[in-house]
Design a protein around this motif. Structure first.
Motif, PDB file in Angstrom:
ATOM      1  N   VAL B 282       0.502  -1.260   0.360  1.00  0.00           N
ATOM      2  CA  VAL B 282      -0.072  -0.100   0.034  1.00  0.00           C
ATOM      3  C   VAL B 282       0.890   0.961   0.337  1.00  0.00           C
ATOM      4  N   ILE B 283       0.770   1.953  -0.582  1.00  0.00           N
ATOM      5  CA  ILE B 283       1.347   3.666  -1.066  1.00  0.00           C
ATOM      6  C   ILE B 283       0.467   4.705  -0.779  1.00  0.00           C
ATOM      7  N   GLY B 284       1.262   5.703  -0.508  1.00  0.00           N
ATOM      8  CA  GLY B 284       0.144   6.960  -0.479  1.00  0.00           C
ATOM      9  C   GLY B 284       0.595   7.767  -1.663  1.00  0.00           C
ATOM     10  N   LEU B 285      -0.452   8.453  -2.233  1.00  0.00           N
ATOM     11  CA  LEU B 285       0.107   8.916  -4.079  1.00  0.00           C
ATOM     12  C   LEU B 285      -0.611  11.105  -3.231  1.00  0.00           C
ATOM     13  N   SER B 286       0.823  11.420  -3.737  1.00  0.00           N
ATOM     14  CA  SER B 286       0.179  12.808  -3.233  1.00  0.00           C
ATOM     15  C   SER B 286       0.392  13.686  -3.817  1.00  0.00           C
ATOM     16  N   GLY B 287       0.461  13.004  -5.263  1.00  0.00           N
ATOM     17  CA  GLY B 287       0.298  13.239  -6.257  1.00  0.00           C
ATOM     18  C   GLY B 287       2.235  13.930  -6.798  1.00  0.00           C
ATOM     19  N   GLY B 288       3.337  13.788  -5.814  1.00  0.00           N
ATOM     20  CA  GLY B 288       4.622  14.450  -5.597  1.00  0.00           C
ATOM     21  C   GLY B 288       5.200  13.840  -6.731  1.00  0.00           C
ATOM     22  N   VAL B 289       6.341  13.769  -7.141  1.00  0.00           N
ATOM     23  CA  VAL B 289       6.990  12.455  -8.136  1.00  0.00           C
ATOM     24  C   VAL B 289       7.679  11.634  -7.678  1.00  0.00           C
ATOM     25  N   ASP B 290       8.006  11.513  -6.024  1.00  0.00           N
ATOM     26  CA  ASP B 290       8.760  11.130  -4.809  1.00  0.00           C
ATOM     27  C   ASP B 290       7.530   9.541  -5.122  1.00  0.00           C
ATOM     28  N   SER B 291       6.251   9.705  -5.044  1.00  0.00           N
ATOM     29  CA  SER B 291       5.459   8.732  -4.519  1.00  0.00           C
ATOM     30  C   SER B 291       5.148   8.111  -5.645  1.00  0.00           C
ATOM     31  N   ALA B 292       5.207   9.324  -7.166  1.00  0.00           N
ATOM     32  CA  ALA B 292       4.799   9.000  -8.706  1.00  0.00           C
ATOM     33  C   ALA B 292       5.956   7.729  -8.886  1.00  0.00           C
ATOM     34  N   VAL B 293       7.097   8.207  -8.643  1.00  0.00           N
ATOM     35  CA  VAL B 293       7.732   7.308  -8.850  1.00  0.00           C
ATOM     36  C   VAL B 293       8.135   5.825  -7.601  1.00  0.00           C
ATOM     37  N   ALA B 294       7.898   5.420  -6.959  1.00  0.00           N
ATOM     38  CA  ALA B 294       7.859   5.296  -5.698  1.00  0.00           C
ATOM     39  C   ALA B 294       7.355   3.871  -6.777  1.00  0.00           C
ATOM     40  N   VAL B 295       5.991   4.397  -6.914  1.00  0.00           N
ATOM     41  CA  VAL B 295       4.725   3.529  -7.338  1.00  0.00           C
ATOM     42  C   VAL B 295       5.094   2.661  -8.446  1.00  0.00           C
ATOM     43  N   VAL B 296       5.458   3.168  -9.657  1.00  0.00           N
ATOM     44  CA  VAL B 296       6.397   3.067 -10.763  1.00  0.00           C
ATOM     45  C   VAL B 296       6.582   1.239 -10.508  1.00  0.00           C
ATOM     46  N   LEU B 297       8.214   1.490  -9.102  1.00  0.00           N
ATOM     47  CA  LEU B 297       8.713   0.808  -9.042  1.00  0.00           C
ATOM     48  C   LEU B 297       8.414  -0.566  -7.895  1.00  0.00           C
ATOM     49  N   GLY B 298       7.008  -0.208  -7.482  1.00  0.00           N
ATOM     50  CA  GLY B 298       6.379  -1.225  -6.653  1.00  0.00           C
ATOM     51  C   GLY B 298       5.518  -1.448  -7.420  1.00  0.00           C
ATOM     52  N   ALA B 299       4.854  -1.290  -8.729  1.00  0.00           N
ATOM     53  CA  ALA B 299       3.892  -1.646  -9.564  1.00  0.00           C
ATOM     54  C   ALA B 299       4.779  -3.300 -10.385  1.00  0.00           C
ATOM     55  N   GLU B 300       5.783  -2.733 -10.749  1.00  0.00           N
ATOM     56  CA  GLU B 300       7.214  -3.724 -11.588  1.00  0.00           C
ATOM     57  C   GLU B 300       7.475  -4.381 -10.635  1.00  0.00           C
ATOM     58  N   ALA B 301       7.364  -4.295  -9.617  1.00  0.00           N
ATOM     59  CA  ALA B 301       8.574  -5.291  -8.067  1.00  0.00           C
ATOM     60  C   ALA B 301       6.925  -6.671  -8.515  1.00  0.00           C
ATOM     61  N   TYR B 424      14.131  12.347  -9.723  1.00  0.00           N
ATOM     62  CA  TYR B 424      13.493  13.363 -11.295  1.00  0.00           C
ATOM     63  C   TYR B 424      14.556  12.566 -12.237  1.00  0.00           C
ATOM     64  N   LYS B 425      15.772  12.238 -11.951  1.00  0.00           N
ATOM     65  CA  LYS B 425      16.412  11.461 -13.322  1.00  0.00           C
ATOM     66  C   LYS B 425      15.610  10.658 -13.712  1.00  0.00           C
ATOM     67  N   LEU B 426      14.988   9.379 -12.650  1.00  0.00           N
ATOM     68  CA  LEU B 426      14.431   8.324 -12.348  1.00  0.00           C
ATOM     69  C   LEU B 426      12.921   8.692 -13.024  1.00  0.00           C
ATOM     70  N   ALA B 427      12.780  10.153 -12.788  1.00  0.00           N
ATOM     71  CA  ALA B 427      11.329  10.005 -13.704  1.00  0.00           C
ATOM     72  C   ALA B 427      10.963  10.182 -15.503  1.00  0.00           C
ATOM     73  N   ARG B 428      12.049  11.271 -15.344  1.00  0.00           N
ATOM     74  CA  ARG B 428      12.405  11.416 -16.676  1.00  0.00           C
ATOM     75  C   ARG B 428      12.729   9.665 -17.579  1.00  0.00           C
ATOM     76  N   TRP B 429      12.915   9.197 -16.921  1.00  0.00           N
ATOM     77  CA  TRP B 429      13.942   8.021 -18.134  1.00  0.00           C
ATOM     78  C   TRP B 429      12.434   7.158 -17.673  1.00  0.00           C
ATOM     79  N   ILE B 430      11.588   6.664 -16.976  1.00  0.00           N
ATOM     80  CA  ILE B 430      10.219   6.065 -16.760  1.00  0.00           C
ATOM     81  C   ILE B 430       9.177   6.876 -17.984  1.00  0.00           C
ATOM     82  N   ASN B 431       9.360   8.042 -18.398  1.00  0.00           N
ATOM     83  CA  ASN B 431       9.141   8.533 -19.186  1.00  0.00           C
ATOM     84  C   ASN B 431       9.311   8.308 -20.378  1.00  0.00           C
TER      85      ASN B 431
END
Lengths: 530, 530
Positions: B282-301, B424-431
């Motif tokens: 379970v992950i809190g989504l705030s709309g910020g870049v941190d939770s947005a990146v963390a959830v991508v890794l979580g879903a992939e894992a 931020y780097k990771l976010a841009r790479w994911i996108n």
């Protein structure tokens, strides 16, 4: 040969002067160079020229340094302190950092005679706090006031003994941690070698808390027969002036097990707070024995006026728990407030309703209460600039009987390295003269009171049996098959060992615990997380 | 001399047979003897008799062992596994524990030729996970299939090089951790020595996550010119069959910085969850870049279906933050729920009213919101048997910009060892191919939204400058005076260094972070608490 030896002895006697030492057992502050240096400077100012002043390991910069030892600043600062001390033209041994070739750094002791550096001992057997130092040369010998002196770190002494160097006095400096289970091992070992080597031994340890670590002091002077002749107290700063040619064996009273823990805890707490510039603590009082003991240590460490007890009853709280909690605060004379968790708990149940609806009540509902309590205490702390005292014990922590971000939280855990049976021992000791801990808190069956009629023994084995298994497994490293051989029930042992294993991840986030033993969870004992 | 050398070469050529090896890069499980042994057993079953199978360090028991290495059980279990493997009469090198005299234990590699133990190498240069092992003898040499072989641990190789032993093949086993900043140092060093010693080198590393630690794999075979001829992927299990007399240099594509971090994070998360028998997050989504990146890794894992996003808006939440959070979940195709914190927040303000009344709003009110969010996520976790993903980054953690028992909590921190600029780097790479992270989460100014119009930059320097100072101080160990010399503003540096120092106690209780670097706060980098 016999005649030759006699002549040598005579010569030694004629050339040797009276040797006076002053042993300083100080409470240093990590990286507070000014505090440490001025304390030492003051001591040296008051000293006569012919006295050798002895300070402990890393006295100039404090310890543990951890990764701060990797920065250059610390060497520059420490060197400046060292140079400042030389100005006084006194004689001393002090712990500092020495620079070697190619950027190597040593944990070192410098020997200064009337302002002149005469020798250096660098630590060879590096310990847990020496990870960023290089391996040094060990104990050094030096001629001082006509005597054969050896000086260095206590960790290097066994290596030195093997070299069979003849000495009159061995000076051993240290930063030794308190260990509640220590049976004077250090004294026994040094006493054995003093007799074997026919040498006097001076042992200088620091005192005080640094983070979770408690240094115990107990510096002493030992004669050639391995008898203690002078000794400084545990847990207290102090100094002792000794005419080394005129020492006699004395008896020293030692503290009982409970008092050692109590005084270690008080010192550790006080230094944890004050060295972090925090004066005030807030603690949840449940009426149970853990919070009742923790608040006594907190009040002793910070002063009654600086600790606030918070009673946070819920509908599951028994009447006696509220009364016991009040009594605990009143007996101690601290202020306390009562804040119900009902509003937050109800609001959280309402909030969680879409998720909880149609499910069986489980730890989710129980933990909400513990987390509401943490929320309240932290809100008080944030508002008044205080820190939260954790009240969990080591038995609970071992088997994961606590709520993360609930009762597992706090800036520092007072009892986290004490099994429940030790907490009871401490409670009875505190009450030896009069009732401070409410007797009912000691007598009643422990309960988390997160549901009606809950008892710890619903989920856990009775603490006396649980703690026996925990001590065997965690402290004595008795493994599963050995435990069965010793007669413990297989199912019980499997259950406890499984709980220890699956709660390792939780222990990584529990409040850091004051370290009383070699198996403190937050500083020492680690299991694989997976 | 020239003739003699030629004769020797000729003799060597005649006596040496073809040497075939099979390198196995497995994901072991700590103390799961059955899992590890059957995996190895399977591999050996499929192997021809004339193939030397190579497995990595401590393959039988897994690693890190921490204090579990102090128990006898582990030696008994590991010995049984070893004996089981001998039955197959195959040839292999495997990492295990060896027993020495007087209860000493070594981190060892055993060399088995067709079911017969032919040699043992015990680790000499002990590493961070070897604290409970004794110092061994280092790399051993052995004659195998007419070739001069050396085998041992990569940490012992430099010592071996000094001995100038002539070898045809050096086999180095390892448990090397992933380090995002590693510039192929290991390959460069081994390549240098391969050329110097004119030897082939086989390097075998394990793969997989254990707790916060990620082992990266990248096992390889190198020729006498120090060129890579065969290589296994990073972060993946696999094996490679090599005819050593017939290897050629090849080019291998390497992953970019961002992809390495991404794949390390996914592997680390997956193993952290699955090895602890937890499937859901379970992950809190705030709309910020941190939770947005963390959830991508979580879903992939863990798989999209196993992760739940929770939106927990308050009156301070901007409209864009709710929209961005939703978009982040929708882009990814995970389920999300919206739970307001208003009821709990209002109830807590009402509860705290006797304390808060007449005081200025401060962090107390702000932290109540973060703690209410933690309470909600943990309640969901406790109800559905999931674990909470933490979304804090290393920059925040360094300067204490987070709420303990609030957004600092979680079973595991995905980004806790990544500075904000890395996030931020990771976010841009994911996108890179399509928008998965909402572009607005990347573009907008970061905010904790705990009061109206709050921005991170109200309390902190801008992240690009903050991170530069953090990398210098924490990673490069650039001290205060050196930072000033490098042109950083004195006031700014003092402020940042002070924040790092006063928040050390807090970092001790933050969610354990997946380790991507040598200075991960929860596994490596430590400062004194006081």
């Amino acid at each position: 040969m016999v005649i030759l030896e006699k002549i040598i002895l005579l010569l030694q006697y004629q050339t040797s002067k009276i040797m006076r030492v002053n042993i300083h057992q100080f409470n240093y502050k990590t990286k507070d160079y000014e505090h440490n240096t001025s304390q030492i400077e003051e001591a040296l100012k008051e000293s006569n020229e012919d006295v050798l002043n002895i300070f402990s390991e890393l006295a100039l910069c404090g310890s543990p340094l951890f990764d701060s030892a990797l920065y250059s600043d610390i060497y520059k600062e420490t060197s400046l302190c060292g140079e400042r001390l030389l100005q006084g033209k006194k004689s001393f041994i002090v712990g500092t950092i020495a620079k070697g070739e190619e950027n190597t750094r040593y944990n070192a002791l410098v020997f200064v005679n009337k302002g002149e550096v005469m020798g250096l001992s660098t630590k060879r057997n590096l310990g847990r706090f020496d990870e960023n130092f290089s391996i040094g040369n060990g104990i050094e010998t030096i001629k001082y006031e006509g005597k054969n002196l050896a000086f260095g770190f206590v960790e290097d002494f066994e290596n030195f003994v093997k070299r069979k160097v003849q000495t009159d006095v061995v000076i051993l400096c240290s930063n030794q941690l308190f260990d509640k289970d220590d049976k004077d091992e250090n004294i026994k070992t040094l006493s054995f070698y003093a007799r074997q080597m026919k040498t006097k031994i001076i042992y200088v340890n620091r005192v005080g808390g640094e983070g979770c670590f408690i240094f115990s002091g107990s510096s002493f002077v030992m004669n050639e027969r391995g008898e203690i002749c002078e000794k400084l107290s545990m847990f207290e700063q102090g100094n002792i002036f000794v005419d080394l040619d005129n020492i006699k064996a004395k008896a020293f009273a030692s503290l009982c097990y409970e008092e050692k823990i109590f005084r270690a805890g008080v010192l550790g707490l006080r230094d944890y707070f004050h060295k972090n510039n925090i004066n005030k603590a807030v603690i949840g009082l449940s009426g149970g024995v853990d919070s009742a003991v923790a608040v006594v240590l907190g009040a002793e460490a910070l002063g009654k006026e600086n600790i606030t007890g918070v009673l946070m009853p819920s509908k599951y709280s028994s009447e006696h728990s509220v009364n016991d909690a009040k009594k605990s605060a009143e007996n101690l004379g601290i202020k306390y407030i009562t804040i119900t968790i009902e509003d937050i708990f109800e609001a959280s149940l309402k909030t969680m309703q879409p998720i909880f609806e149609g499910t069986e009540p489980n730890t989710a509902e129980e933990n909400l209460q513990a987390r509401a309590r943490c929320m309240i205490i932290m809100a008080i702390c944030n508002k008044i600039g205080a820190a939260m005292l954790n009240t969990s014990n080591k038995s609970e922590s071992a088997v994961g009987y606590g709520t993360l971000y609930g009762d597992d939280s706090g800036a520092i855990s007072v009892l986290g390295d004490l099994y429940k049976t030790d907490v009871y021992k401490l409670a009875r000791w505190i009450n030896k003269d009069k009732e401070i801990i409410p007797q009912n808190s000691i007598d009643k069956a422990p309960s988390a009171e997160l549901r009606f009629d809950q008892k710890d023994s619903d989920s856990l084995p009775e603490y006396d049996i649980l703690d026996k298994v925990l001590v065997e497994y965690i402290d004595n490293k008795t493994d599963f098959s050995q435990l069965i051989k010793k007669g413990y029930e297989e199912k019980l042992v499997m259950r406890i060992l499984r709980l220890i294993k699956i709660n390792e991840w939780k222990r990584h986030q529990e409040a850091p615990a004051l370290r009383y033993s070699k198996t403190c969870f937050t500083t020492d004992y680690k299991q694989p997380i997976s």
